[in-house]
Design a protein around this motif. Structure first.
Motif, PDB file in Angstrom:
ATOM      1  N   VAL A  65       0.753  -1.079  -0.099  1.00  0.00           N
ATOM      2  CA  VAL A  65       0.000   0.032   0.113  1.00  0.00           C
ATOM      3  C   VAL A  65       0.777   1.273   0.157  1.00  0.00           C
ATOM      4  O   VAL A  65       0.601   2.439  -0.612  1.00  0.00           O
ATOM      5  N   SER A  66       1.874   1.529   0.728  1.00  0.00           N
ATOM      6  CA  SER A  66       2.743   2.312   0.785  1.00  0.00           C
ATOM      7  C   SER A  66       3.378   3.061  -0.552  1.00  0.00           C
ATOM      8  O   SER A  66       3.964   4.086  -0.781  1.00  0.00           O
ATOM      9  N   ALA A  67       3.418   1.823  -1.694  1.00  0.00           N
ATOM     10  CA  ALA A  67       3.909   2.291  -2.901  1.00  0.00           C
ATOM     11  C   ALA A  67       2.903   2.850  -3.816  1.00  0.00           C
ATOM     12  O   ALA A  67       3.130   3.233  -4.701  1.00  0.00           O
ATOM     13  N   LEU A  68       1.524   2.944  -3.492  1.00  0.00           N
ATOM     14  CA  LEU A  68       0.465   3.261  -4.235  1.00  0.00           C
ATOM     15  C   LEU A  68       0.333   4.636  -4.217  1.00  0.00           C
ATOM     16  O   LEU A  68       0.512   5.450  -3.278  1.00  0.00           O
ATOM     17  N   SER A  69       0.202   5.271  -5.369  1.00  0.00           N
ATOM     18  CA  SER A  69      -0.134   6.666  -5.842  1.00  0.00           C
ATOM     19  C   SER A  69      -1.883   6.977  -4.945  1.00  0.00           C
ATOM     20  O   SER A  69      -2.584   5.797  -4.758  1.00  0.00           O
ATOM     21  N   GLU A  73      -4.278   7.688  -6.678  1.00  0.00           N
ATOM     22  CA  GLU A  73      -5.182   7.468  -7.545  1.00  0.00           C
ATOM     23  C   GLU A  73      -5.523   5.769  -7.615  1.00  0.00           C
ATOM     24  O   GLU A  73      -6.591   5.176  -7.521  1.00  0.00           O
ATOM     25  N   GLN A  74      -4.335   5.211  -7.429  1.00  0.00           N
ATOM     26  CA  GLN A  74      -4.200   3.926  -7.399  1.00  0.00           C
ATOM     27  C   GLN A  74      -4.916   3.265  -6.100  1.00  0.00           C
ATOM     28  O   GLN A  74      -5.660   2.246  -6.252  1.00  0.00           O
ATOM     29  N   ALA A  75      -4.567   3.972  -4.948  1.00  0.00           N
ATOM     30  CA  ALA A  75      -5.218   3.406  -3.705  1.00  0.00           C
ATOM     31  C   ALA A  75      -6.547   3.549  -3.742  1.00  0.00           C
ATOM     32  O   ALA A  75      -7.385   2.645  -3.258  1.00  0.00           O
ATOM     33  N   ARG A  76      -7.097   4.620  -4.171  1.00  0.00           N
ATOM     34  CA  ARG A  76      -8.696   5.130  -4.233  1.00  0.00           C
ATOM     35  C   ARG A  76      -9.073   4.122  -5.227  1.00  0.00           C
ATOM     36  O   ARG A  76     -10.264   3.293  -4.837  1.00  0.00           O
ATOM     37  N   ASP A  77      -8.627   3.713  -6.363  1.00  0.00           N
ATOM     38  CA  ASP A  77      -9.440   2.916  -7.553  1.00  0.00           C
ATOM     39  C   ASP A  77      -9.286   1.458  -6.657  1.00  0.00           C
ATOM     40  O   ASP A  77     -10.429   0.725  -6.985  1.00  0.00           O
ATOM     41  N   GLU A  78      -8.263   1.157  -5.886  1.00  0.00           N
ATOM     42  CA  GLU A  78      -8.498  -0.239  -5.633  1.00  0.00           C
ATOM     43  C   GLU A  78      -9.358  -0.248  -4.264  1.00  0.00           C
ATOM     44  O   GLU A  78     -10.034  -1.296  -4.134  1.00  0.00           O
ATOM     45  N   LEU A  79      -9.342   0.863  -3.586  1.00  0.00           N
ATOM     46  CA  LEU A  79     -10.538   0.670  -2.353  1.00  0.00           C
ATOM     47  C   LEU A  79     -11.862   0.722  -2.945  1.00  0.00           C
ATOM     48  O   LEU A  79     -12.584  -0.132  -2.440  1.00  0.00           O
ATOM     49  N   VAL A  80     -12.208   1.526  -3.797  1.00  0.00           N
ATOM     50  CA  VAL A  80     -13.431   1.175  -4.759  1.00  0.00           C
ATOM     51  C   VAL A  80     -13.607  -0.220  -4.970  1.00  0.00           C
ATOM     52  O   VAL A  80     -14.903  -0.739  -4.661  1.00  0.00           O
ATOM     53  N   ARG A 103      -7.586  -4.856   3.947  1.00  0.00           N
ATOM     54  CA  ARG A 103      -6.831  -4.289   2.782  1.00  0.00           C
ATOM     55  C   ARG A 103      -7.474  -2.893   2.615  1.00  0.00           C
ATOM     56  O   ARG A 103      -6.787  -2.003   2.421  1.00  0.00           O
ATOM     57  N   GLY A 104      -8.820  -2.673   2.758  1.00  0.00           N
ATOM     58  CA  GLY A 104      -9.683  -1.516   2.576  1.00  0.00           C
ATOM     59  C   GLY A 104      -9.123  -0.408   3.788  1.00  0.00           C
ATOM     60  O   GLY A 104      -8.941   0.611   3.469  1.00  0.00           O
ATOM     61  N   GLU A 105      -8.980  -0.910   4.808  1.00  0.00           N
ATOM     62  CA  GLU A 105      -8.527   0.037   5.929  1.00  0.00           C
ATOM     63  C   GLU A 105      -7.063   0.606   5.654  1.00  0.00           C
ATOM     64  O   GLU A 105      -6.671   1.724   5.741  1.00  0.00           O
ATOM     65  N   ALA A 106      -6.278  -0.272   5.017  1.00  0.00           N
ATOM     66  CA  ALA A 106      -4.811   0.331   4.819  1.00  0.00           C
ATOM     67  C   ALA A 106      -4.913   1.096   3.570  1.00  0.00           C
ATOM     68  O   ALA A 106      -4.283   2.098   3.607  1.00  0.00           O
ATOM     69  N   LEU A 107      -5.894   0.792   2.530  1.00  0.00           N
ATOM     70  CA  LEU A 107      -5.752   1.768   1.348  1.00  0.00           C
ATOM     71  C   LEU A 107      -6.563   3.244   1.742  1.00  0.00           C
ATOM     72  O   LEU A 107      -6.029   4.100   1.481  1.00  0.00           O
ATOM     73  N   ALA A 108      -7.426   3.069   2.564  1.00  0.00           N
ATOM     74  CA  ALA A 108      -8.201   4.304   3.234  1.00  0.00           C
ATOM     75  C   ALA A 108      -6.984   5.058   3.901  1.00  0.00           C
ATOM     76  O   ALA A 108      -7.063   6.394   3.638  1.00  0.00           O
ATOM     77  N   ALA A 109      -6.292   4.408   4.636  1.00  0.00           N
ATOM     78  CA  ALA A 109      -5.102   5.364   5.633  1.00  0.00           C
ATOM     79  C   ALA A 109      -4.275   5.829   4.413  1.00  0.00           C
ATOM     80  O   ALA A 109      -3.624   7.119   4.588  1.00  0.00           O
ATOM     81  N   ARG A 110      -3.874   5.091   3.466  1.00  0.00           N
ATOM     82  CA  ARG A 110      -2.874   5.601   2.353  1.00  0.00           C
ATOM     83  C   ARG A 110      -3.658   6.734   1.769  1.00  0.00           C
ATOM     84  O   ARG A 110      -2.976   7.681   1.512  1.00  0.00           O
ATOM     85  N   CYS A 111      -4.895   6.894   1.385  1.00  0.00           N
ATOM     86  CA  CYS A 111      -5.556   8.123   0.549  1.00  0.00           C
ATOM     87  C   CYS A 111      -5.367   9.181   1.582  1.00  0.00           C
ATOM     88  O   CYS A 111      -5.280  10.054   1.280  1.00  0.00           O
ATOM     89  N   GLU A 112      -5.874   8.837   3.030  1.00  0.00           N
ATOM     90  CA  GLU A 112      -5.787  10.060   3.957  1.00  0.00           C
ATOM     91  C   GLU A 112      -4.332  10.681   4.098  1.00  0.00           C
ATOM     92  O   GLU A 112      -4.272  11.616   4.022  1.00  0.00           O
ATOM     93  N   GLU A 113      -3.373   9.756   3.787  1.00  0.00           N
ATOM     94  CA  GLU A 113      -1.935  10.280   4.148  1.00  0.00           C
ATOM     95  C   GLU A 113      -1.667  11.095   2.981  1.00  0.00           C
ATOM     96  O   GLU A 113      -1.111  12.245   3.050  1.00  0.00           O
TER      97      GLU A 113
END
Length: 80
Positions: free
Chosen positions: A11-15, A17-24, A46-56
């Motif tokens: 997750v830390s390697a995702l942009s 947009e990538q994190a948002r799209d995967e979260l969807v 995974r969703g929690e990690a993606l949401a945290a990445r988006c917030e970051e």
């Protein structure tokens, strides 16, 4: 979104947009109902990690905007 775990990107390697799209995709799969409880839990984590990445990313963007505004306000060249 059923992807073999060896193909899941850190997750830390995702942009943003990538994190948002995967979260969807994760949310859609959770709404449809995963085949097992274990799979549901993995999706949730995974969703929690993606949401945290988006917030970051969003917090970083906010800090950059605030810094840019602060620079513009204190820059004598921008004063009238």
């Amino acid at each position: 979104m059923t992807v073999p775990s060896e193909n899941i990107v850190d997750v830390s390697a995702l942009s943003f947009e990538q994190a948002r799209d995967e979260l969807v995709l994760v949310v859609k799969e959770l709404e449809q109902g995963a085949p097992t409880l274990e799979h549901s839990l993995a999706l949730w984590e995974r969703g929690e990690a993606l949401a945290a990445r988006c917030e970051e990313w969003l917090l970083g963007a906010k800090r950059r905007l605030e810094a840019a505004r602060g620079t513009a306000e204190t820059d004598p060249a921008t004063e009238s």
